[in-house]
Design an enzyme around this catalytic site. Structure first.
Site, PDB file in Angstrom:
ATOM      1  N   ILE A   1       0.821  -1.212   0.000  1.00  0.00           N
ATOM      2  CA  ILE A   1       0.000   0.000   0.000  1.00  0.00           C
ATOM      3  C   ILE A   1       0.858   1.267   0.000  1.00  0.00           C
ATOM      4  CG2 ILE A   1      -0.264   0.366   2.504  1.00  0.00           C
ATOM      5  CD1 ILE A   1      -3.313   0.487   1.992  1.00  0.00           C
TER       6      ILE A   1
ATOM      7  N   HIS B   1       6.632 -11.845   5.662  1.00  0.00           N
ATOM      8  CA  HIS B   1       6.370 -11.395   4.297  1.00  0.00           C
ATOM      9  C   HIS B   1       7.689 -11.093   3.613  1.00  0.00           C
ATOM     10  CE1 HIS B   1       6.118  -8.042   7.149  1.00  0.00           C
ATOM     11  NE2 HIS B   1       6.673  -7.274   6.212  1.00  0.00           N
TER      12      HIS B   1
END
Ligand code: AMP
Length: 113
Positions: A31, A99
């Site tokens: 994002i 991640h």
């Protein structure tokens, strides 16, 4: 335990721009992109970070690493890219769900900050 933001994306509770998914992992656009292409590859199993891998995660760890190139290809990173896994506070980790950042789309500099 409160779900991580990535678990909420996996569970479709919040939206994300998903570019790859299979039974073990998901990849979506970051994002707050730090490069023209910035994708996060996340295991569906909650593992804190690379420091938390256990022997029983061997297959999943291999699966994630073999999917990096598939995700990079899907994101159009044929000229190369960088894979980053921030780990812990000194490593700059802000989301407590493993991640891999996959970054590219421009010439990246080294070393990182
Ligand atoms: P790290 O700081 O290595 O833990 O990376 C966490 C990353 O997650 C950051 O690059 C954030 O921009 C990204 N991020 C946080 N929330 C979201 C979200 N809802 N969708 C996509 N990426 C996110």
């Amino acid at each position: 335990m409160e779900k991580t933001i990535f678990q909420k994306i996996i569970d479709r509770e919040i939206p994300a721009d998903i570019i790859y998914e299979d039974d073990q992992c998901i990849a979506f656009k970051d994002i707050q992109a730090q490069a023209p292409v910035h994708v996060l590859l996340v295991p569906k199993k909650l593992i804190l970070n690379v420091d938390s891998f256990e022997d029983s995660d061997r297959d999943l760890a291999g699966h994630l690493l073999t999917k990096v190139s598939a995700v990079a290809n899907a994101a159009g990173l044929q000229q190369g890219y960088r894979v980053v896994a921030n780990c812990g506070s000194d490593g700059g980790q802000s989301v407590d769900h493993l991640h891999f950042h996959i970054l590219g789309g421009r010439k990246l500099t080294w070393p990182p900050g």
